[in-house]
Design an enzyme around this catalytic site. Structure first.
Site, PDB file in Angstrom:
ATOM      1  N   TYR A  52       0.843  -1.045  -0.029  1.00  0.00           N
ATOM      2  CA  TYR A  52      -0.097  -0.203  -0.046  1.00  0.00           C
ATOM      3  C   TYR A  52       1.089   0.997   0.117  1.00  0.00           C
ATOM      4  O   TYR A  52       0.611   2.373  -0.546  1.00  0.00           O
ATOM      5  CB  TYR A  52      -0.983  -0.007   1.275  1.00  0.00           C
ATOM      6  CG  TYR A  52      -2.170   0.791   1.016  1.00  0.00           C
ATOM      7  CD1 TYR A  52      -3.212   0.317   0.145  1.00  0.00           C
ATOM      8  CD2 TYR A  52      -2.443   2.002   1.654  1.00  0.00           C
ATOM      9  CE1 TYR A  52      -4.566   0.908  -0.084  1.00  0.00           C
ATOM     10  CE2 TYR A  52      -3.599   2.712   1.685  1.00  0.00           C
ATOM     11  CZ  TYR A  52      -4.552   2.327   0.733  1.00  0.00           C
ATOM     12  OH  TYR A  52      -5.782   2.896   0.486  1.00  0.00           O
TER      13      TYR A  52
ATOM     14  N   LYS B  58      -3.248   8.480   3.463  1.00  0.00           N
ATOM     15  CA  LYS B  58      -4.502   8.283   4.347  1.00  0.00           C
ATOM     16  C   LYS B  58      -3.998   8.627   5.546  1.00  0.00           C
ATOM     17  O   LYS B  58      -4.897   9.466   6.438  1.00  0.00           O
ATOM     18  CB  LYS B  58      -4.929   6.594   4.432  1.00  0.00           C
ATOM     19  CG  LYS B  58      -4.994   6.294   3.008  1.00  0.00           C
ATOM     20  CD  LYS B  58      -6.484   7.209   2.317  1.00  0.00           C
ATOM     21  CE  LYS B  58      -7.119   6.299   1.462  1.00  0.00           C
ATOM     22  NZ  LYS B  58      -8.153   7.333   0.765  1.00  0.00           N
TER      23      LYS B  58
HETATM   24  P1  NAD Z   1     -13.162   4.449  -7.304  1.00  0.00           P
HETATM   25  O1  NAD Z   1     -12.219   4.135  -8.305  1.00  0.00           O
HETATM   26  O2  NAD Z   1     -14.399   4.102  -7.604  1.00  0.00           O
HETATM   27  O3  NAD Z   1     -13.033   5.834  -6.772  1.00  0.00           O
HETATM   28  C1  NAD Z   1     -11.974   6.588  -6.934  1.00  0.00           C
HETATM   29  C2  NAD Z   1     -12.383   8.051  -7.377  1.00  0.00           C
HETATM   30  O4  NAD Z   1     -11.297   8.922  -7.401  1.00  0.00           O
HETATM   31  C3  NAD Z   1     -12.628   7.677  -9.021  1.00  0.00           C
HETATM   32  O5  NAD Z   1     -13.870   8.298  -9.286  1.00  0.00           O
HETATM   33  C4  NAD Z   1     -11.580   8.888  -9.340  1.00  0.00           C
HETATM   34  O6  NAD Z   1     -11.891   9.381 -10.866  1.00  0.00           O
HETATM   35  C5  NAD Z   1     -11.411   9.616  -8.308  1.00  0.00           C
HETATM   36  N1  NAD Z   1     -10.045  10.603  -8.649  1.00  0.00           N
HETATM   37  C6  NAD Z   1      -8.932  10.067  -8.613  1.00  0.00           C
HETATM   38  N2  NAD Z   1      -7.856  11.131  -8.906  1.00  0.00           N
HETATM   39  C7  NAD Z   1      -9.001  12.367  -8.980  1.00  0.00           C
HETATM   40  C8  NAD Z   1      -8.665  13.798  -9.494  1.00  0.00           C
HETATM   41  N3  NAD Z   1      -7.576  14.114  -9.375  1.00  0.00           N
HETATM   42  N4  NAD Z   1      -9.656  14.445  -9.316  1.00  0.00           N
HETATM   43  C9  NAD Z   1     -10.835  13.925  -8.981  1.00  0.00           C
HETATM   44  N5  NAD Z   1     -11.253  12.602  -8.910  1.00  0.00           N
HETATM   45  C10 NAD Z   1     -10.370  11.812  -8.785  1.00  0.00           C
HETATM   46  O7  NAD Z   1     -12.480   3.569  -5.857  1.00  0.00           O
HETATM   47  P2  NAD Z   1     -13.128   3.713  -4.609  1.00  0.00           P
HETATM   48  O8  NAD Z   1     -12.551   2.283  -3.859  1.00  0.00           O
HETATM   49  O9  NAD Z   1     -14.497   3.756  -4.356  1.00  0.00           O
HETATM   50  O10 NAD Z   1     -12.278   4.848  -3.858  1.00  0.00           O
HETATM   51  C11 NAD Z   1     -13.007   6.002  -3.228  1.00  0.00           C
HETATM   52  C12 NAD Z   1     -12.363   6.083  -1.847  1.00  0.00           C
HETATM   53  O11 NAD Z   1     -12.601   5.054  -0.893  1.00  0.00           O
HETATM   54  C13 NAD Z   1     -10.776   6.606  -2.087  1.00  0.00           C
HETATM   55  O12 NAD Z   1     -10.444   7.464  -1.179  1.00  0.00           O
HETATM   56  C14 NAD Z   1     -10.360   5.080  -1.401  1.00  0.00           C
HETATM   57  O13 NAD Z   1      -8.845   5.302  -1.091  1.00  0.00           O
HETATM   58  C15 NAD Z   1     -10.979   4.901  -0.466  1.00  0.00           C
HETATM   59  N6  NAD Z   1     -10.923   3.359   0.098  1.00  0.00           N
HETATM   60  C16 NAD Z   1     -11.414   2.304  -0.719  1.00  0.00           C
HETATM   61  C17 NAD Z   1     -11.261   1.139  -0.315  1.00  0.00           C
HETATM   62  C18 NAD Z   1     -11.479  -0.004  -1.222  1.00  0.00           C
HETATM   63  O14 NAD Z   1     -11.103  -1.081  -0.805  1.00  0.00           O
HETATM   64  N7  NAD Z   1     -11.802   0.148  -2.282  1.00  0.00           N
HETATM   65  C19 NAD Z   1     -10.996   0.864   1.207  1.00  0.00           C
HETATM   66  C20 NAD Z   1     -10.859   2.097   1.896  1.00  0.00           C
HETATM   67  C21 NAD Z   1     -10.990   3.212   1.492  1.00  0.00           C
END
Ligand code: NAD
Length: 264
Positions: free
Chosen positions: A158, A165
């Site tokens: 990670y 984070k």
């Molecule tokens: P996702 O890919 O669906 O969403 C991530 C989003 O970030 C996408 O819509 C992408 O377009 C956007 N993004 C990236 N760079 C960008 C920029 N410069 N400007 C605007 N938008 C931008 O995936 P997700 O897993 O739903 O991620 C959403 C959040 O949840 C993130 O912060 C991720 O770290 C967090 N998260 C995810 C998990 C997991 O296991 N999927 C676990 C914990 C936290």
């Protein structure tokens, strides 16, 4: 006593929905179901058709392209919020990104430019979005972002995203302290591993997913629906006493160190 979450008088901006699997969408769906008026921002035009499809069933929603690292895009986005809503009660930041190279190699080799991109996109954009939103935020507004427990403990590969984070969680506390006098709350929801587009860029995600489920006292991972439910609670007036917090929706995986094998 019957408790209902009615957000029909509220407005929200959700940043970072890519498709139906996005955690931002899991939260947005609950907001919409509670009657909230919701606008969405998406990173690039490639994502527009998907978001148009998702929001088609919800009259009154609107969508606008905005790269969260681009000041002009943010200015235009919040001008749109002003025109559409006049004010803002809810802001959801569901954005994260790190260059692939920074997650494939050793952490010690993280290049400065990859470090900067990861922290800029994944942590600083919460601060800049909050700054742009501030003049529109109602007293008592609620802000929420998404984090992951690799901020607190080492999750192999990670890498720099763990640092990003940790910065996001700390920024949550600083923002909560500054905006608190107006009753504005800022929290971050720490989700367990979920199968989304962003998750695909984490090397060995399948292993991480399986091992988190094994680690959980409930022997499973949390679901996006559970993230949506808890997100709705944090964004509603049922949680007015909660701010500056990192709150886990991970089926308890983060509380365990070693788990004894089940007998039999
Ligand atoms: P996702 O890919 O669906 O969403 C991530 C989003 O970030 C996408 O819509 C992408 O377009 C956007 N993004 C990236 N760079 C960008 C920029 N410069 N400007 C605007 N938008 C931008 O995936 P997700 O897993 O739903 O991620 C959403 C959040 O949840 C993130 O912060 C991720 O770290 C967090 N998260 C995810 C998990 C997991 O296991 N999927 C676990 C914990 C936290």
């Amino acid at each position: 006593m019957t408790v209902q979450i009615d957000l029909s008088s509220k407005t929200a901006l959700v940043m970072g929905v890519a498709n139906a699997r996005s955690l931002g969408w899991a939260i947005a769906e609950r907001l919409l179901q509670a009657g909230c008026r919701v606008g969405f921002s998406y990173q690039g035009e490639r994502l527009r058709p998907e978001l148009e499809k998702l929001t088609a069933d919800y009259p009154g929603t609107w969508i606008q392209q905005a790269d969260a690292t681009n000041e002009e895009d943010l200015t235009a986005l919040f001008e749109r919020v002003r025109q559409e809503f006049g004010q803002l009660d809810i802001l959801v930041h569901s954005i994260g990104f790190a260059p692939r190279a920074a997650m494939e190699g050793r952490f010690i080799d993280t290049a400065p430019e990859d470090w900067n991109v990861a922290l800029n996109v994944s942590a600083y954009t919460l601060v800049s979005a909050a700054r742009h939103a501030e003049p529109l935020l109602t007293d008592g507004a609620s802000l929420l972002s998404l984090t992951f427990q690799a901020s607190q403990r080492v999750v192999p590969k990670y890498n720099v995203m763990g640092i990003a984070k940790a910065a996001l969680e700390s920024a949550t506390r600083y923002l909560a302290a500054e905006l608190g006098p107006r009753g504005i709350r800022v929290n971050t929801l720490s989700a367990g591993p979920m199968r989304t587009v962003a998750a695909r860029s984490i090397p060995a995600f399948a292993h991480l997913y399986e091992s988190a489920a094994r680690q959980s006292p409930m022997n499973r991972n949390a679901t996006p629906g559970e993230v949506g439910d808890f997100g709705l609670f944090l964004l509603s007036d049922l949680s007015t006493g909660v701010t500056g917090q990192t709150l886990y929706v991970d089926a308890g995986a983060s509380i365990m160190t070693v788990k004894m094998e089940e007998e039999g």
